[in-house]
Design a protein around this motif. Sequence first.
Motif, PDB file in Angstrom:
ATOM      1  N   LEU A 194       0.753  -1.191  -0.126  1.00  0.00           N
ATOM      2  CA  LEU A 194      -0.026   0.022  -0.043  1.00  0.00           C
ATOM      3  C   LEU A 194       0.827   1.215  -0.083  1.00  0.00           C
ATOM      4  N   ASN A 195       1.834   1.301   0.758  1.00  0.00           N
ATOM      5  CA  ASN A 195       2.785   2.368   0.771  1.00  0.00           C
ATOM      6  C   ASN A 195       3.398   2.683  -0.568  1.00  0.00           C
ATOM      7  N   GLU A 196       3.782   1.628  -1.568  1.00  0.00           N
ATOM      8  CA  GLU A 196       4.286   1.612  -2.592  1.00  0.00           C
ATOM      9  C   GLU A 196       3.410   2.344  -3.795  1.00  0.00           C
ATOM     10  N   ILE A 197       1.825   1.899  -3.276  1.00  0.00           N
ATOM     11  CA  ILE A 197       0.844   2.309  -4.225  1.00  0.00           C
ATOM     12  C   ILE A 197       0.557   3.621  -3.974  1.00  0.00           C
ATOM     13  N   VAL A 198       0.859   4.155  -2.794  1.00  0.00           N
ATOM     14  CA  VAL A 198       0.803   5.664  -2.372  1.00  0.00           C
ATOM     15  C   VAL A 198       1.956   6.595  -3.293  1.00  0.00           C
ATOM     16  N   GLU A 199       3.174   5.812  -3.199  1.00  0.00           N
ATOM     17  CA  GLU A 199       4.246   6.481  -3.757  1.00  0.00           C
ATOM     18  C   GLU A 199       4.302   6.644  -5.243  1.00  0.00           C
ATOM     19  N   CYS A 200       3.474   5.597  -5.858  1.00  0.00           N
ATOM     20  CA  CYS A 200       3.241   5.583  -7.413  1.00  0.00           C
ATOM     21  C   CYS A 200       2.320   6.660  -7.519  1.00  0.00           C
ATOM     22  N   THR A 201       1.222   6.872  -6.790  1.00  0.00           N
ATOM     23  CA  THR A 201       0.099   7.758  -7.166  1.00  0.00           C
ATOM     24  C   THR A 201       0.714   9.414  -6.934  1.00  0.00           C
ATOM     25  N   LYS A 202       1.313   9.162  -5.920  1.00  0.00           N
ATOM     26  CA  LYS A 202       2.039  10.496  -5.809  1.00  0.00           C
ATOM     27  C   LYS A 202       2.805  11.085  -6.936  1.00  0.00           C
ATOM     28  N   LYS A 203       3.823  10.093  -7.422  1.00  0.00           N
ATOM     29  CA  LYS A 203       4.578  10.460  -8.692  1.00  0.00           C
ATOM     30  C   LYS A 203       3.636  10.784  -9.835  1.00  0.00           C
ATOM     31  N   GLN A 204       2.399  10.050  -9.804  1.00  0.00           N
ATOM     32  CA  GLN A 204       1.206  10.500 -10.915  1.00  0.00           C
ATOM     33  C   GLN A 204       1.003  11.961 -10.937  1.00  0.00           C
ATOM     34  N   TYR A 412       3.446  -5.754 -16.589  1.00  0.00           N
ATOM     35  CA  TYR A 412       4.517  -4.667 -15.968  1.00  0.00           C
ATOM     36  C   TYR A 412       5.581  -4.681 -16.966  1.00  0.00           C
ATOM     37  N   ASN A 413       6.488  -5.916 -16.920  1.00  0.00           N
ATOM     38  CA  ASN A 413       7.699  -6.016 -17.568  1.00  0.00           C
ATOM     39  C   ASN A 413       7.677  -5.698 -19.208  1.00  0.00           C
ATOM     40  N   LEU A 414       6.497  -5.935 -19.594  1.00  0.00           N
ATOM     41  CA  LEU A 414       6.303  -5.579 -21.261  1.00  0.00           C
ATOM     42  C   LEU A 414       6.149  -3.953 -21.030  1.00  0.00           C
ATOM     43  N   SER A 415       5.553  -3.601 -20.126  1.00  0.00           N
ATOM     44  CA  SER A 415       5.205  -1.917 -20.042  1.00  0.00           C
ATOM     45  C   SER A 415       6.610  -1.267 -19.921  1.00  0.00           C
ATOM     46  N   ASN A 416       7.565  -1.761 -19.116  1.00  0.00           N
ATOM     47  CA  ASN A 416       8.886  -1.271 -18.976  1.00  0.00           C
ATOM     48  C   ASN A 416       9.523  -1.253 -20.412  1.00  0.00           C
ATOM     49  N   GLU A 417       9.451  -2.275 -21.198  1.00  0.00           N
ATOM     50  CA  GLU A 417      10.034  -2.316 -22.543  1.00  0.00           C
ATOM     51  C   GLU A 417       9.470  -1.371 -23.370  1.00  0.00           C
ATOM     52  N   GLN A 418       8.226  -1.109 -23.317  1.00  0.00           N
ATOM     53  CA  GLN A 418       7.478  -0.083 -24.187  1.00  0.00           C
ATOM     54  C   GLN A 418       7.675   1.239 -23.824  1.00  0.00           C
ATOM     55  N   SER A 426       5.466   7.741 -19.013  1.00  0.00           N
ATOM     56  CA  SER A 426       5.897   7.147 -17.560  1.00  0.00           C
ATOM     57  C   SER A 426       4.442   6.895 -16.796  1.00  0.00           C
ATOM     58  N   SER A 427       3.461   7.553 -17.067  1.00  0.00           N
ATOM     59  CA  SER A 427       2.054   7.452 -16.497  1.00  0.00           C
ATOM     60  C   SER A 427       1.616   6.037 -16.519  1.00  0.00           C
ATOM     61  N   ASP A 428       1.578   5.827 -17.835  1.00  0.00           N
ATOM     62  CA  ASP A 428       1.133   4.217 -18.131  1.00  0.00           C
ATOM     63  C   ASP A 428       1.926   3.215 -17.282  1.00  0.00           C
ATOM     64  N   LEU A 429       3.190   3.405 -17.322  1.00  0.00           N
ATOM     65  CA  LEU A 429       3.978   2.274 -16.342  1.00  0.00           C
ATOM     66  C   LEU A 429       3.612   2.487 -15.061  1.00  0.00           C
ATOM     67  N   LEU A 430       3.466   3.866 -14.559  1.00  0.00           N
ATOM     68  CA  LEU A 430       2.895   3.732 -12.975  1.00  0.00           C
ATOM     69  C   LEU A 430       1.511   3.010 -13.094  1.00  0.00           C
ATOM     70  N   ASN A 431       0.713   3.418 -13.842  1.00  0.00           N
ATOM     71  CA  ASN A 431      -0.514   2.472 -13.793  1.00  0.00           C
ATOM     72  C   ASN A 431      -0.526   0.998 -13.940  1.00  0.00           C
ATOM     73  N   ALA A 432       0.551   0.526 -14.602  1.00  0.00           N
ATOM     74  CA  ALA A 432       0.841  -0.845 -14.777  1.00  0.00           C
ATOM     75  C   ALA A 432       1.311  -1.241 -13.303  1.00  0.00           C
ATOM     76  N   LYS A 433       2.179  -0.678 -12.724  1.00  0.00           N
ATOM     77  CA  LYS A 433       2.717  -0.814 -11.345  1.00  0.00           C
ATOM     78  C   LYS A 433       1.758  -0.924 -10.178  1.00  0.00           C
ATOM     79  N   ILE A 434       0.847   0.131 -10.292  1.00  0.00           N
ATOM     80  CA  ILE A 434      -0.130   0.151  -9.347  1.00  0.00           C
ATOM     81  C   ILE A 434      -1.085  -1.202  -9.605  1.00  0.00           C
ATOM     82  N   ASN A 435      -1.328  -1.685 -10.812  1.00  0.00           N
ATOM     83  CA  ASN A 435      -2.283  -2.877 -10.888  1.00  0.00           C
ATOM     84  C   ASN A 435      -1.427  -4.174 -10.287  1.00  0.00           C
TER      85      ASN A 435
END
Length: 471
Positions: A194-204, A412-418, A426-435
Amino acid sequence: MKLIQIIKITFLSFFLFIKCTVGPDYQKVVTDRPEFFKETRNSSWKIADPKDDILKGKWWEVYNDPFLNELEEQIDTSNHNILASIAQMEQALALLGQSKAGYFPTIGTNTSITRQRQGSSYTQNPTETTNYSVNLNATWIPDLWGSIRRSVEANEAAFQANQAQVENIKLSIHSSLAQYYFQLRTADKNQSILNEIVECTKKQLDMIHKSNELGIASAVDVQKIESQYELSKLNAEDNLIIREQYEHAIAILLGKAPAEFSLEAKDTNIQIPNLPIILSSELLERRPDIAQAERLVAQANAQIGIAKAAYFPSLNLSANGGYSSNDINNLFTLPALIWSVGASLAETIFDAGARQDKVDAAEANYRSLVNQYKQTVLQALQNVEDNLSAYNHLKSEELYQFNSLNRIETIYNLSNEQLEQGIINSSDLLNAKINLQNSKKSFNDLINKRVLNSINLIASLGGGWKQDLKK
C-alpha cells in the motif's frame, strides 16, 4: 483393647455386608456417523494413518514460524481464561476427593475438663468436683445401595469433563492466537504494498500537475489523480488500524495490557501446510468438546443412581469410647473406661413423590445431555466439512490468483520495454505498477484466507490434543 476389637468387628461385618449399586450402569452413547468426510471423496485428500500423520502436541509448529512458536509457548501460563479453567478443573478434582471420603468412617476426638459445684451458697457443705474426660468417636454410613459409588462416578466424570474443557479452551485460544498473528503478518506485508501504491500515485500526481501547467492535462485529470492519491493514503492508514488491532488482540491473549506488548513489523512468507485428513471415528477421540459432552452424559447417568438410592434405608453406625474420671491420676485406668456402640436405620415413609420427582429429573437431564452430545458430534462433523470445502476451493483460488498475478507482472515487464521504446509514457508504466501492487495485495489476502482456513481445519480436527482423561 476390647473397645478397639468391638469397633473393628462392627465395621468389618457391615463392610462385608452384601451391597448393591442401584441405578443404570453407564454405556457410552453410540452415534451414527459416516466412515469418510463428504468433502474428501473424489479428491486427492490422503487418509492419515493415526500412528504417523496425525498432528500431535504443538500443532502450530507446522507453519515453521519461530515468532509464532514463541508466542504460543507463553499462552498456557499467561492467558487468564486458561488459568481460570484450570482452577475449575482443580475444584472438580477436590470435589472428587471429597466424594471418595464418603467410603470411610469419620473419626473425632474430644477432651474436656469440667469443674462443677453442687449445692447453693446456703448449703452448709457444698461440694465441688472436677471431671476429666478423653473420648474417641467414630461414625460411618455404609454404602449399601451405591449412593456414594454413584457420587464418585458422577464427580469423576465431572472432573474428566473439566479436563476436556481446559483442553477445549486451550485449543480455541491457541488457534485464535495463530489467526491473529497471521492476520497481523498479512497486514505487515500489505503495508509495504500500500505504501508503494501511495508512492506511485504521488508520482502520478506530480506528473499530472506539470502536465496541467503545460496545458496538456485538464483540471478534471488533476482532480481524478488527486482523488486516487487520497484513497491510496486512506487504504494505507486503514491497514495500520487493522495491524494495531491484531497486535492489541495478541497482547490480551498473552495476558498483557496492549501498552505492554509490541510486535515488530516483518515481511513474512506464510507457508500453508499440507494437512492429512482422518476418519470421523478418530475425530471423536481427538476433539475435546466432544469428549466433554460425553463425560457430562456419564455424570448424568451416575446422578440417576444417586436419586434412586434415596428409596432405600440408610444405616448409620457409631462408636464412642474413652476415659472419664474425677481424678486426673486415675484417668487412664480400667475403672475410668467408658464406651458405647450403636446402629440406627432411617427410612423415609412418605415424601409426597419427592424422590420419584428427583429420579424423573435425573433421567430427563440424562436424555437431554445424550441429545446434546449427539448434536455436538453432528456440529463437529459440519465444522470439519465446512473447513474441508473451503480448503479445497481456496486452494483452487490460489492457483487462479497466482496465474493472474503472473500475467499482470508480465504486463508490467512489457510496459517497461514499451517505455524504453517510447510506445507508452511514464504515467502508463505507473498505472501498470499500481495494478501489479493491487494484484499482489489480492494474492496476499487470499493466502491469509487460506492460512486462517487451515488453522480452523486443524482446530476442527481437535488440534494436537489426544484424549487422555487421567486423574
